[in-house]
Design a protein around this motif. Structure first.
Motif, short mmCIF file in Angstrom:
data_model
loop_
_atom_site.label_atom_id
_atom_site.label_comp_id
_atom_site.label_asym_id
_atom_site.label_seq_id
_atom_site.Cartn_x
_atom_site.Cartn_y
_atom_site.Cartn_z
N GLU A 216 -48.81 3.54 17.34
CA GLU A 216 -48.25 4.69 18.05
C GLU A 216 -46.85 4.40 18.61
O GLU A 216 -45.91 5.13 18.37
N CYS B 238 -57.12 7.14 9.96
CA CYS B 238 -58.34 6.85 10.73
C CYS B 238 -59.37 6.12 9.85
O CYS B 238 -60.14 5.30 10.35
N THR C 212 -62.36 2.17 14.80
CA THR C 212 -62.65 0.74 14.59
C THR C 212 -64.06 0.40 15.06
O THR C 212 -64.75 -0.41 14.43
N THR D 58 -48.59 8.54 8.48
CA THR D 58 -49.97 8.05 8.60
C THR D 58 -50.51 7.63 7.22
O THR D 58 -51.31 6.71 7.12
N PHE E 8 -53.92 7.87 21.40
CA PHE E 8 -53.97 7.34 20.03
C PHE E 8 -54.80 6.06 19.99
O PHE E 8 -55.56 5.82 19.04
N THR E 9 -54.68 5.26 21.03
CA THR E 9 -55.49 4.03 21.09
C THR E 9 -56.97 4.38 21.20
O THR E 9 -57.82 3.73 20.57
N GLY F 298 -59.21 -1.91 18.44
CA GLY F 298 -58.64 -0.56 18.61
C GLY F 298 -57.25 -0.62 19.24
O GLY F 298 -56.47 0.33 19.13
N THR G 132 -58.05 5.45 17.80
CA THR G 132 -58.15 4.29 16.92
C THR G 132 -59.40 3.48 17.24
O THR G 132 -60.14 3.04 16.34
N GLY H 203 -62.42 10.26 16.59
CA GLY H 203 -61.10 9.64 16.66
C GLY H 203 -60.04 10.55 16.08
O GLY H 203 -58.94 10.71 16.63
N GLY I 261 -53.97 0.51 17.79
CA GLY I 261 -53.47 1.88 17.95
C GLY I 261 -52.18 1.93 18.74
O GLY I 261 -51.28 2.72 18.44
N ASN J 231 -54.34 12.41 11.58
CA ASN J 231 -54.19 10.97 11.33
C ASN J 231 -54.95 10.53 10.08
O ASN J 231 -56.13 10.21 10.13
N PHE K 119 -58.48 2.47 9.94
CA PHE K 119 -58.92 1.82 11.18
C PHE K 119 -60.42 1.51 11.12
O PHE K 119 -60.88 0.49 11.63
#
Lengths: 286, 427
Positions: free
Chosen positions: A78, A31, A200, A97, A192-193, A71, A196, A16, A74, A28, A34
């Motif tokens: 974002e 992370c 997750t 972040t 980004f999703t 997720g 994420t 991720g 994200g 990030n 998440f």
């Protein structure tokens, strides 16, 4: 095998981290948060599933669904926060972040309270098998298999699909991709999703074996940083190999010389930084 | 041991004090005795609210709140209603600042609380510097106390932390005869190291000739012990000892059960009873030595006070109370009894010097029976340990038999060095 289980979870979080850095050039820090979010949502989903009369042996399905589903946060992070700082200095992105880390920790406390949350004894549902003379929980093998499948899936996504080509093109040269008509905003939101969701999902998959705590991401993020340094920033192959190196090294160190548990990992990190600063697979974005 | 969202929102927030007069009927106000102010008694409370010790902090606050409601319903302390002023225990620096705020700004009459070793050592120094009475729930380790609070005048501290391990060593010699090898997994901070060292010293003194085959000290906060468990399996000890005491004890047991660890070795969990609700039968085997610290919620010989507390706690929070409720209740109750004791002599509300004098050596009825403050400001109480059993009406383990080890047995006398004292035992 215990090291491989740890590596499987570590890979998801590090992957991720890598995919987001590879494309968006954002390191990030959130992370790990998440990952913790996935853990809490995983616990709640499994508890709701069993309370609704779902058979315990099917608990991995709501667990994985919850891990992937959450997720979607994200997109919110974002579109709601990160997109405003893309043109700013990297320091702003790091700060933002980090702010997400702090906000997420409080959000987890507000939502789930301060006590550890766990899925009770579901971890033992599938029993154990003997591998190489040692007892291994079958659930660990499921997670290792899932992580391997995800690694292959990401490889396929990046190399064999149109979206993968767009991602790689954006990672290589954002301006050129934009000039060719790529909607950068949409690509960033999706990437980004994806990053994420990997975190997750990692949190959700680890939770049967442990307990959800709001600060659990901090422990893992430090190891995830070691993974990306060893593997090379932005490289998915690097995330895979780096996670295996860190997971197995840590496990071996605990068995052979427990005092060196973290030292060996950072010795490798230092060695990589000195001998191959871009990491084992660094250089090729994504 | 969850905190509901409503409770959390009501109480949470670093640096945000919650002030409440708990359970006070109108009739209880304005009935102060002669020489006693009619204003409420303000009691500062410092519970941990975040991190791995948050459930313990919540239990301490709940115990204090239950005490305050009970006191107010019975007319307060000498007719003065009790008002709790709650601040959060976090890191040493911030907690000391909140301690100062409680004393200087909120003008509390006493401060209760403190769980983390690092924080309590700082709070002890702050209490001495400000010449203000403070009763610690927990958290004071041997070495730190020797260095920072050698002769406290205002600070009252908990039992020596390694008492659980000493009691467990005594009971290991009793229940697990014939063990030859032992492994330890303890957190990598002073409590973990002290417990492991004390436990081995007691076994040696009691003639249990064991060889330590593995020492593991994972960092506090680690949630994956699968590699540690693999190392323990490789070392093949006869017995595994741990002082894990929060969520990590539950995680260790669950991950151990997944590979059948305790099918091949005995286990000693010196104080994992602090999270007894979470030690489910599915992964917590029978026959482990399990410590509950200074209160056992299911004690059949427990007082009416304990039984009432457990019943009401379960009704209110849908869980069973852990030991920290007792530490907190004892601190609050000893304050009340000390005030009443000092008042009986002087016929006026005691000044803080008189209060401290009254606290020294005082014995009060707490949730776990009689508890006292030793003259050198250390809590004296009983410790409850026993072998885990599945024969109960809960979905988690309890202990049977229940062994009660007092701090007079398991804590060094004032001024003694721990290992010298253990080695001086006459058997």
């Amino acid at each position: 095998m215990s090291g491989v289980f740890h590596a499987a979870i570590l890979f998801l979080v590090a992957a991720g981290l890598q995919v987001v850095f590879g494309v968006q050039k954002i390191f990030n820090l959130a992370c790990g948060s998440f990952y913790a979010l996935g853990a809490y949502v995983g616990v709640s989903a499994v508890q709701a599933f069993t309370a609704a009369g779902g058979p315990p042996w099917l608990f991995v399905l709501p667990l994985a669904a919850a891990g992937l589903g959450v997720g979607a946060v994200g997109v919110i992070v974002e579109r709601g926060l990160l997109r405003f700082v893309y043109d700013r200095d990297e320091t702003f992105q790091l700060l933002l972040t980090f702010a997400v880390v702090l906000m997420m920790e409080d959000a987890l406390r507000l939502t789930w309270g301060t006590a550890p949350r766990s899925t009770s004894a579901l971890y033992l549902t599938y029993g154990q098998v003997r591998l190489l003379g040692a007892a291994v929980p079958v659930y660990n093998l499921i997670v290792i298999g899932a992580s391997l499948a995800i690694a292959l899936g990401i490889g396929w996504l990046l190399t064999r699909t149109v979206f993968g080509r767009i991602i790689r093109a954006t990672a290589d040269n954002r301006e050129m991709a934009e000039a060719l008509g790529v909607d950068i905003g949409r690509v960033y939101a999706r990437v980004f999703t994806l990053g994420t969701a990997l975190g997750t999902l990692g949190g959700a998959l680890v939770i049967p074996a442990t307990a959800a705590m709001s600060e659990m991401g901090i422990e893992l993020i430090v190891e995830a940083f070691a993974v990306v340094v060893i593997g090379g920033l932005g490289s998915m192959r690097g995330a895979f190999v780096g996670a295996l190196v860190v997971g197995i090294l840590r496990s071996v160190a605990i068995s052979v010389y427990p005092e060196l548990e973290m030292l060996v990992i950072y010795l490798i990190v230092i060695a990589v930084l000195v001998l191959r600063p871009r990491g084992l697979f660094g250089g090729a974005a994504a | 041991m969850g905190t509901s969202r409503r409770d959390f929102l009501k109480q949470a927030g670093a640096g945000v004090a919650a002030v409440s007069v708990v359970g006070l009927p109108a009739a209880a106000r304005g009935q102060a005795r002669p020489g006693v102010p009619a204003t409420p008694v303000k009691i500062g409370v410092l519970p941990i609210r975040a991190g791995i010790a948050a459930p313990v902090g919540a239990a301490g606050l709940r115990g204090t709140e239950w005490w305050a409601e009970r006191v107010n319903k019975s007319g307060g302390i000498l007719g003065r209603p009790v008002q709790l002023v709650v601040e959060e225990e976090s890191n040493p620096k911030d907690t000391v600042e909140r301690f100062r705020k409680l004393v200087l700004q909120d003008k509390v009459d006493i401060v209760l609380g403190g769980i983390s070793t690092g924080v309590t050592l700082a709070l002890g120094q702050a209490a001495e510097e400000m010449a203000f009475p403070w009763l610690s729930w927990d958290g004071t380790t041997q070495k730190g106390v020797d260095e920072t609070m050698p002769n406290p005048k205002w600070a009252f501290r908990s039992v020596d932390n390694e008492v659980e391990a000493i009691a467990a060593g005594i009971l290991t010699a009793k229940y697990f005869k014939g063990i030859k090898t032992v492994a330890g997994i303890n957190n990598d901070y002073s409590y973990g190291h002290d417990c492991w060292q004390s436990y081995q010293a007691v076994l040696k003194k009691l003639g249990v000739e064991v060889k330590p085959v593995l020492e593991l000290f994972p960092k506090l906060g680690v949630t994956d012990f699968t590699s540690h468990i693999a190392a323990i399996q490789q070392a093949k000890p006869d017995l595994l000892m741990t002082s894990f005491w929060s969520g990590d004890a539950t995680i260790l047991l669950k991950q151990a059960a997944a590979v059948g660890l305790f099918k091949t070795m005995k286990g000693v969990f010196t104080t994992a009873g602090g999270v007894h609700d979470s030690l489910k039968k599915q992964f917590t085997p029978e026959g482990l030595l399990l410590g509950y610290n200074s209160m056992y919620f299911d004690d059949p010989n427990g007082s009416a006070l304990l039984k009432q507390f457990v019943r009401e706690y379960k009704t209110k929070y849908n869980e069973y109370p852990p030991y920290e409720c007792d530490h907190a209740y004892f601190c609050a109750e000893s304050y009340k009894v000390a005030v009443e004791k000092a008042y009986a002599g002087a016929r006026q509300w005691p000044a803080k010097e008189q209060l401290v004098k009254a606290l020294e050596g005082i014995e009060v009825e707490s949730l776990s029976g009689k508890r006292s403050w030793r003259e050198d400001h250390i809590q004296m109480c009983n410790f409850y340990q026993g072998l885990t059993t599945h024969k109960n009406g809960y979905d988690f383990v309890t202990i049977n038999p229940i062994e009660v080890v007092s701090t007079r047995q398991a804590m060094k006398p004032a001024g003694a060095k721990l290992l010298d004292w253990i080695n001086s035992w006459k058997l």
